[in-house]
Design a protein around this motif. Structure first.
Motif, short mmCIF file in Angstrom:
data_model
loop_
_atom_site.label_atom_id
_atom_site.label_comp_id
_atom_site.label_asym_id
_atom_site.label_seq_id
_atom_site.Cartn_x
_atom_site.Cartn_y
_atom_site.Cartn_z
N HIS A 40 -0.46 -5.46 -5.42
CA HIS A 40 -0.91 -4.17 -5.93
C HIS A 40 -0.31 -3.04 -5.10
CE1 HIS A 40 -3.74 -6.41 -8.35
NE2 HIS A 40 -4.25 -6.96 -7.27
N ASN A 41 -0.44 -1.81 -5.60
CA ASN A 41 -0.09 -0.66 -4.77
C ASN A 41 -1.32 0.14 -4.39
OD1 ASN A 41 -0.70 0.86 -7.04
ND2 ASN A 41 1.44 1.11 -7.65
N TYR A 42 -2.48 -0.47 -4.60
CA TYR A 42 -3.74 0.18 -4.25
C TYR A 42 -4.70 -0.84 -3.66
CZ TYR A 42 -5.36 -1.96 -8.62
OH TYR A 42 -5.67 -2.86 -9.60
N GLY A 43 -5.64 -0.33 -2.87
CA GLY A 43 -6.72 -1.15 -2.36
C GLY A 43 -7.94 -1.00 -3.24
N PHE A 44 -8.74 -2.06 -3.33
CA PHE A 44 -9.93 -2.07 -4.19
C PHE A 44 -11.10 -2.58 -3.37
CE2 PHE A 44 -12.80 -3.88 -7.37
CZ PHE A 44 -12.83 -2.87 -8.33
N PHE A 45 -12.26 -1.92 -3.51
CA PHE A 45 -13.41 -2.23 -2.67
C PHE A 45 -14.57 -2.72 -3.54
CE2 PHE A 45 -16.90 -0.74 0.29
CZ PHE A 45 -16.61 -1.65 1.30
N ASN A 62 -13.98 3.60 -4.72
CA ASN A 62 -13.73 2.23 -4.29
C ASN A 62 -12.29 1.80 -4.53
OD1 ASN A 62 -13.90 1.95 -7.09
ND2 ASN A 62 -14.53 -0.18 -6.89
N THR A 63 -11.40 2.77 -4.67
CA THR A 63 -9.98 2.45 -4.78
C THR A 63 -9.18 3.48 -4.01
OG1 THR A 63 -8.21 1.93 -6.35
CG2 THR A 63 -9.67 3.73 -6.94
N HIS A 64 -8.06 3.05 -3.46
CA HIS A 64 -7.27 3.95 -2.60
C HIS A 64 -5.81 3.51 -2.63
CE1 HIS A 64 -5.97 6.26 0.89
NE2 HIS A 64 -7.16 6.83 0.95
N GLU A 65 -4.93 4.46 -2.73
CA GLU A 65 -3.49 4.17 -2.69
C GLU A 65 -3.14 3.56 -1.33
OE1 GLU A 65 0.40 4.22 -4.38
OE2 GLU A 65 -1.46 4.93 -5.31
N ILE A 66 -2.40 2.45 -1.33
CA ILE A 66 -1.93 1.88 -0.09
C ILE A 66 -0.72 2.69 0.39
CG2 ILE A 66 -0.86 -0.15 0.99
CD1 ILE A 66 -2.48 -1.88 -0.90
N PRO A 67 -0.72 3.16 1.63
CA PRO A 67 0.40 3.96 2.10
C PRO A 67 1.70 3.17 2.13
CG PRO A 67 -1.05 3.37 3.91
CD PRO A 67 -1.75 2.94 2.66
N THR A 68 2.81 3.88 2.21
CA THR A 68 4.12 3.23 2.26
C THR A 68 4.17 2.22 3.40
OG1 THR A 68 5.16 5.20 1.35
CG2 THR A 68 6.60 3.62 2.44
N THR A 75 7.55 1.15 14.35
CA THR A 75 7.34 -0.28 14.55
C THR A 75 8.23 -1.07 13.59
OG1 THR A 75 5.58 -0.48 12.91
CG2 THR A 75 4.93 0.17 15.13
N ALA A 76 8.39 -2.35 13.89
CA ALA A 76 9.22 -3.21 13.03
C ALA A 76 8.44 -3.78 11.86
CB ALA A 76 9.80 -4.35 13.87
N HIS A 77 7.13 -3.60 11.86
CA HIS A 77 6.30 -4.20 10.82
C HIS A 77 6.59 -3.58 9.46
CE1 HIS A 77 4.39 -5.75 14.33
NE2 HIS A 77 3.78 -4.62 14.64
N LEU A 78 6.43 -4.40 8.41
CA LEU A 78 6.75 -3.95 7.05
C LEU A 78 5.57 -4.15 6.12
CD1 LEU A 78 10.35 -5.47 6.67
CD2 LEU A 78 9.76 -3.09 7.16
N THR A 79 5.41 -3.23 5.17
CA THR A 79 4.41 -3.34 4.11
C THR A 79 5.13 -3.45 2.77
OG1 THR A 79 2.93 -1.90 5.39
CG2 THR A 79 2.39 -2.25 3.06
N LEU A 80 4.91 -4.54 2.06
CA LEU A 80 5.54 -4.75 0.76
C LEU A 80 4.48 -4.60 -0.33
CD1 LEU A 80 7.63 -5.90 2.76
CD2 LEU A 80 8.08 -7.74 1.12
N LYS A 81 4.51 -3.46 -1.02
CA LYS A 81 3.55 -3.20 -2.10
C LYS A 81 4.13 -3.65 -3.44
CE LYS A 81 3.03 1.26 -1.65
NZ LYS A 81 2.41 2.58 -1.91
N ALA A 82 3.24 -3.80 -4.42
CA ALA A 82 3.66 -4.20 -5.77
C ALA A 82 4.61 -5.39 -5.70
CB ALA A 82 4.28 -3.02 -6.51
N THR A 83 4.30 -6.32 -4.82
CA THR A 83 5.16 -7.48 -4.60
C THR A 83 4.29 -8.73 -4.60
OG1 THR A 83 6.71 -6.19 -3.27
CG2 THR A 83 6.75 -8.57 -2.98
N LYS A 84 4.67 -9.69 -5.40
CA LYS A 84 3.88 -10.92 -5.52
C LYS A 84 4.61 -12.09 -4.87
CE LYS A 84 1.44 -13.75 -8.94
NZ LYS A 84 1.12 -13.89 -10.39
N VAL A 85 3.88 -12.83 -4.05
CA VAL A 85 4.42 -14.08 -3.52
C VAL A 85 4.29 -15.13 -4.63
CG1 VAL A 85 4.17 -15.90 -1.79
CG2 VAL A 85 3.85 -13.51 -1.14
#
Length: 387
Positions: A40-45, A62-68, A75-85
């Motif tokens: 998803h590109n959003y969080g759900f509570f 109860n929903t919020h856009e996940i930041p980039t 930092t080297a850490h990465l966030t992959l949104k709208a991406t399905k394993v």
């Protein structure tokens, strides 16, 4: 020549995955980076979803856009949104994703992987599959609010926490609306429950306190009953007559409060024996998958014998974060062990009511439930998690 950075892949960014990603970012050695992946590109509570489906003004709480990026700049850490394993390849320790990443492509190697994919519940406890962004989720809730506002009679199928909490939201927002609750599992082959929260792990006082609040609000409670609803789902329906314990009940709104399915498909496809009969991922007290020291599962998807809830899942974050860092530093490290939480629950009944059972069987009533949960439903903490 520098050594390539090793990956800790976190699959799922609900409360468990989000908490873990942020905790790991503070302690992970520089040899490793986090790859946080969410379809998803959003969080759900979920704790606030029932109120959002009834009360105008709550639809966006109860929903919020996940930041980039969930992580600090630089930092080297990465966030992959709208991406399905779509696959975990155990032979190569890689995950395959459906949305190619500019740096990683579609195949991501990992040193450790954490499955934090949660569980699927019926709408509105989870968004519908068609909700692809925050605007879609908000629109769905606004539609549900309008439908319940004009409904004349509401039938709730399922008298567990979800069904009772939804009833509480409806009668708090619309006093006098006719609400009927049928508290046994749909089409169950076992004897239907004859009281609320009848499982021996719950004190009878819990069900009694909630039954009194239902009665005071005018909610009709049918115990030990089953009802056939066919293919009908939660939402407005043509006025329909249902037979409940030989009594005909008309309803033009149906709420189905039954069904939970762990989102364990990635592991089940990799190894069917790694999940139990109910579909939960088998874990040891260290929250590692059995026989797989670099695989972890946390939150609602794993089979540890405790209630699946926000409060019981919170300790998983510290345990998994500690154990991953410990294993990076020493593959033979002594790991933290999770202890099953004592039965605990807080059931809301609108913003001012509810009841709960604390560890060791102590039962609390309306005032304590309202102060601890019912008033805010923890939405302040949800919003703060994105800061």
């Amino acid at each position: 020549m520098s050594t390539p950075t090793k990956n800790v892949v976190v699959v799922g960014l609900g409360a468990a995955g989000m908490g873990l990603a942020k905790a790991l970012a503070k302690t992970l050695p520089s040899s490793h980076r986090i790859i946080a992946i969410t379809e998803h590109n959003y969080g759900f509570f979920p704790p606030a979803a029932l109120r959002a489906a009834v009360v105008p003004g709550w639809e966006a709480k109860n929903t919020h856009e996940i930041p980039t990026s969930l992580f600090p700049a630089g930092t080297a850490h990465l966030t992959l949104k709208a991406t399905k394993v779509v696959k975990i390849d155990e032979a190569t320790n890689t995950v395959e994703i459906d949305n190619p990443h500019p740096e990683l492509g579609t195949s991501i190697p990992f040193d450790f992987i954490v499955i934090a994919t949660g569980a699927s519940y019926l709408y509105p406890c989870r968004p519908t599959p068609g909700a692809t962004n925050v605007a879609d989720v908000v629109a769905e809730f606004k539609k549900a609010q309008k439908e319940i506002e004009v409904a004349q009679s509401v039938l709730i199928v399922g008298g567990g926490a979800t069904g009772l909490e939804y009833a509480g939201e409806v009668v708090a927002q619309y006093p006098g609306k006719e609400v009927t609750v049928r508290p046994s599992p749909l089409l169950s082959v076992v004897n239907a429950a004859d009281k609320l929260f009848g499982n021996p792990k719950w004190s009878h006082k819990l069900g009694d306190k909630l039954a009194k609040q239902l009665a005071a609000a005018g909610v009709k409670l049918h115990l030990g009953a089953r009802v056939e609803i066919g293919d009908l789902k939660t939402g407005a329906i043509p006025k329909t007559t249902f037979s409940v314990n030989g009594v005909d009940i008309e309803a033009d709104y149906l709420f189905v409060a039954a069904g939970i399915k762990p989102n364990s498909g990635l592991i089940a496809e990799m190894d069917p024996s790694a999940v139990n009969q109910a579909g939960y991922i088998k874990v040891s007290p260290s929250l590692q998958l059995i026989g797989r020291p670099n695989y972890f599962a946390m939150g609602d998807v794993q089979d540890f014998p405790e209630e699946k809830a926000l409060v019981t899942g919170a300790p998983h974050v510290g345990i998994v974060a500690n154990n991953i860092v410990a294993l990076i530093k020493n593959k033979d490290a002594k790991l933290k062990q999770h202890s099953a939480a004592k039965p605990i629950i807080l059931v809301t009944f609108g913003p001012k009511g509810g009841a709960g059972q604390l560890p060791f069987g102590f039962v609390v009533g309306e005032w304590m439930a309202a102060m601890a949960k019912s008033k805010t439903l923890f939405t302040d903490k949800f919003t703060a998690s994105f800061a």
